[in-house]
Write a protein that holds these residues in place. Structure first.
Motif, PDB file in Angstrom:
ATOM      1  N   ALA A 196     -40.490 -27.447  32.473  1.00  0.00           N
ATOM      2  CA  ALA A 196     -39.386 -28.024  31.702  1.00  0.00           C
ATOM      3  C   ALA A 196     -38.598 -29.023  32.546  1.00  0.00           C
ATOM      4  O   ALA A 196     -38.219 -30.096  32.066  1.00  0.00           O
ATOM      5  CB  ALA A 196     -38.469 -26.914  31.196  1.00  0.00           C
ATOM      6  N   ALA A 197     -38.357 -28.671  33.801  1.00  0.00           N
ATOM      7  CA  ALA A 197     -37.602 -29.569  34.677  1.00  0.00           C
ATOM      8  C   ALA A 197     -38.347 -30.878  34.889  1.00  0.00           C
ATOM      9  O   ALA A 197     -37.756 -31.966  34.804  1.00  0.00           O
ATOM     10  CB  ALA A 197     -37.340 -28.881  36.016  1.00  0.00           C
ATOM     11  N   LEU A 198     -39.643 -30.780  35.154  1.00  0.00           N
ATOM     12  CA  LEU A 198     -40.434 -31.991  35.393  1.00  0.00           C
ATOM     13  C   LEU A 198     -40.513 -32.875  34.150  1.00  0.00           C
ATOM     14  O   LEU A 198     -40.601 -34.097  34.250  1.00  0.00           O
ATOM     15  CB  LEU A 198     -41.840 -31.608  35.876  1.00  0.00           C
ATOM     16  N   GLU A 199     -40.447 -32.257  32.991  1.00  0.00           N
ATOM     17  CA  GLU A 199     -40.466 -33.038  31.756  1.00  0.00           C
ATOM     18  C   GLU A 199     -39.137 -33.756  31.529  1.00  0.00           C
ATOM     19  O   GLU A 199     -39.100 -34.839  30.932  1.00  0.00           O
ATOM     20  CB  GLU A 199     -40.763 -32.125  30.560  1.00  0.00           C
ATOM     21  N   ARG A 200     -38.043 -33.188  32.024  1.00  0.00           N
ATOM     22  CA  ARG A 200     -36.719 -33.723  31.718  1.00  0.00           C
ATOM     23  C   ARG A 200     -36.186 -34.696  32.772  1.00  0.00           C
ATOM     24  O   ARG A 200     -35.253 -35.444  32.488  1.00  0.00           O
ATOM     25  CB  ARG A 200     -35.729 -32.562  31.562  1.00  0.00           C
ATOM     26  N   ILE A 201     -36.723 -34.647  33.981  1.00  0.00           N
ATOM     27  CA  ILE A 201     -36.233 -35.558  35.028  1.00  0.00           C
ATOM     28  C   ILE A 201     -36.777 -36.949  34.757  1.00  0.00           C
ATOM     29  O   ILE A 201     -37.977 -37.194  34.835  1.00  0.00           O
ATOM     30  CB  ILE A 201     -36.654 -35.070  36.433  1.00  0.00           C
ATOM     31  N   GLU A 202     -35.893 -37.874  34.448  1.00  0.00           N
ATOM     32  CA  GLU A 202     -36.303 -39.231  34.087  1.00  0.00           C
ATOM     33  C   GLU A 202     -36.404 -40.154  35.294  1.00  0.00           C
ATOM     34  O   GLU A 202     -37.222 -41.075  35.296  1.00  0.00           O
ATOM     35  CB  GLU A 202     -35.315 -39.808  33.067  1.00  0.00           C
ATOM     36  N   ASP A 203     -35.556 -39.944  36.299  1.00  0.00           N
ATOM     37  CA  ASP A 203     -35.598 -40.804  37.478  1.00  0.00           C
ATOM     38  C   ASP A 203     -36.926 -40.593  38.217  1.00  0.00           C
ATOM     39  O   ASP A 203     -37.235 -39.482  38.639  1.00  0.00           O
ATOM     40  CB  ASP A 203     -34.434 -40.465  38.421  1.00  0.00           C
ATOM     41  N   PRO A 204     -37.734 -41.629  38.373  1.00  0.00           N
ATOM     42  CA  PRO A 204     -39.073 -41.459  38.960  1.00  0.00           C
ATOM     43  C   PRO A 204     -39.053 -40.981  40.408  1.00  0.00           C
ATOM     44  O   PRO A 204     -39.924 -40.217  40.810  1.00  0.00           O
ATOM     45  CB  PRO A 204     -39.701 -42.856  38.841  1.00  0.00           C
ATOM     46  N   LEU A 205     -38.045 -41.416  41.179  1.00  0.00           N
ATOM     47  CA  LEU A 205     -37.991 -41.011  42.590  1.00  0.00           C
ATOM     48  C   LEU A 205     -37.628 -39.539  42.711  1.00  0.00           C
ATOM     49  O   LEU A 205     -38.255 -38.793  43.470  1.00  0.00           O
ATOM     50  CB  LEU A 205     -36.982 -41.878  43.343  1.00  0.00           C
ATOM     51  N   LEU A 206     -36.621 -39.101  41.954  1.00  0.00           N
ATOM     52  CA  LEU A 206     -36.264 -37.687  41.974  1.00  0.00           C
ATOM     53  C   LEU A 206     -37.407 -36.849  41.418  1.00  0.00           C
ATOM     54  O   LEU A 206     -37.698 -35.755  41.917  1.00  0.00           O
ATOM     55  CB  LEU A 206     -34.989 -37.445  41.163  1.00  0.00           C
ATOM     56  N   HIS A 207     -38.070 -37.337  40.376  1.00  0.00           N
ATOM     57  CA  HIS A 207     -39.206 -36.612  39.798  1.00  0.00           C
ATOM     58  C   HIS A 207     -40.284 -36.385  40.850  1.00  0.00           C
ATOM     59  O   HIS A 207     -40.849 -35.289  40.962  1.00  0.00           O
ATOM     60  CB  HIS A 207     -39.777 -37.395  38.621  1.00  0.00           C
TER      61      HIS A 207
END
Length: 392
Positions: A196-207
């Motif tokens: 769920a977290a990986l799906e919701r993190i939009e910033d590519p660097l933080l992802h």
């Protein structure tokens, strides 16, 4: 050696014991060991001083403060024990934040057991501070952890033991037992929560940072220190052999000379510390960096993660960035139930450490499973029948 001076006054005669000593600059000085009503008492003290000097266990008076003791002891300790820069940095931070403000100006020879016990009584009621506590109500801040208090105790104990060895004091005032260190229960995300977290993190660097921590059980410094030439897309492997750290210049100057470091250029406002990569290296070549090419430091990665969690509105359990590593290691342990195998991936010092950190979660699952079994076995049983209802 020591001498007795007779003092005659209108009210009677007293006797003062005097002795010679050398100060820190090698100059001869004289000091009083006390004034006594009888010559016999004075002679007893005189004899004690002379015997101590003959046995080389006489402590010369000095005005060295606790701050000066730590200034002398810490660099020596760091070098002889081959501390990592991070160890030196955290130790220096605890000394400057928690020890010196309380007893730093006191003379070492004036510190006693009460001062030490009072210090720790205050620490027990001290709340945390730092960047992560910014904009948090004071009453909501957590108290210092048992781990921090235990570390402060060890710093004090070792420093005063050194003072005894250096003949600055007769005995250490750190006489209390070591505070009990209680490992806090780490928070975890379940496998579904990781997805769920990986799906919701939009910033590519933080992802990418979070993804690498979850996939490879990496710490912030290991994520920041990842280099492109350590990523093999054909084999699907990542070699983690470096960690990025920002350390005070004091710590950097004390690092073992045999180790090789790449020091990043200084950026604005960073003259008191050094950003380094603990590995031989020619250029940046980092997998994760900012838009202008500067390194994404570990504390910056942690900040990005904290801000994202705040913006997400608490849809997932709140984690510190390091707890992503716990989440990943817990999932690994769930998959294989082999602490030794997990240790090989996470890099813990021993398989026992893996069990200590992650095993309690499975103990809780075992208790839950046992209760389910109990419920299943006994839910079908009815209450005992009365004598009249039993078959004859």
């Amino acid at each position: 050696m020591a001498s007795i001076r007779e003092n005659k006054t209108k009210v009677g005669t007293s006797f003062t014991v005097l002795y010679d000593y050398e100060d820190g600059n090698g100059r001869r000085k004289q000091k009083s060991a006390g004034t006594f009503a009888s010559r016999r008492e004075a002679e007893g003290v005189q004899l004690e001083i002379e015997l101590s000097k003959n046995r080389s266990n006489f402590i010369e008076p000095n005005d060295i403060t606790v701050r000066e003791l730590f200034d002398r002891w810490l660099p020596i300790r760091a070098k002889t024990k081959r501390w990592e820069a991070s160890t030196y940095s955290s130790s220096l931070n605890m000394i400057e934040k928690h020890i010196l403000p309380r007893i730093g100006t006191r003379q070492v020879q004036g510190i006693n057991v009460i001062h030490i016990e009072t210090l720790f009584a205050e620490l027990e009621n001290t709340r945390c501070s730092g960047p992560q506590t910014k904009n948090v109500d004071a009453y909501k801040l957590p108290f210092l952890s048992s781990s921090t208090i235990s570390s402060i105790y060890m710093l004090l104990r070792c420093a005063f033991e050194a003072a005894v060895k250096w003949k600055l004091i007769h005995e250490s005032p750190v006489q209390m037992d070591k505070p009990v260190r209680v490992s806090p229960e780490a928070n975890f995300w379940t496998q579904d929560q990781m997805y769920a977290a990986l799906e919701r993190i939009e910033d590519p660097l933080l992802h990418l940072c979070v993804h690498m921590s979850l996939a490879c059980t990496l710490r912030e410094g290991e994520v920041s220190g990842l280099r492109m030439d350590r990523v093999d897309l054909e084999d699907g492997t990542v070699t983690v052999d470096a960690t990025m750290q920002r350390v005070p210049r004091k710590a950097f100057d004390l690092l073992p000379q045999k180790e090789i470091y790449f020091v990043y250029p200084q950026f604005a406002g960073q003259s008191d510390s050094v950003l380094l990569l603990k590995s031989p290296y020619r250029d940046f070549g980092l997998l994760i960096c900012q838009e202008d090419g500067t390194p994404a430091e570990p504390n910056l990665v942690g900040k990005w993660f904290r801000l994202w969690q705040r913006r997400s509105g608490g849809e997932l359990p709140y984690l510190k960035y390091h707890e992503l590593r716990h989440s990943s290691a817990t999932l690994l342990y769930d998959l294989c139930r082999n602490a030794k195998s997990v240790q090989g991936i996470t890099g813990h010092a021993s398989a026992k450490m893996v069990l200590d950190v992650y095993g309690h979660k499975h103990q809780q699952q075992q208790v839950s499973l046992t209760r389910q079994l109990e419920s299943t076995l006994y839910s079908c049983q009815t209450a005992p029948k009365s004598p009249d209802e039993r078959p004859h």
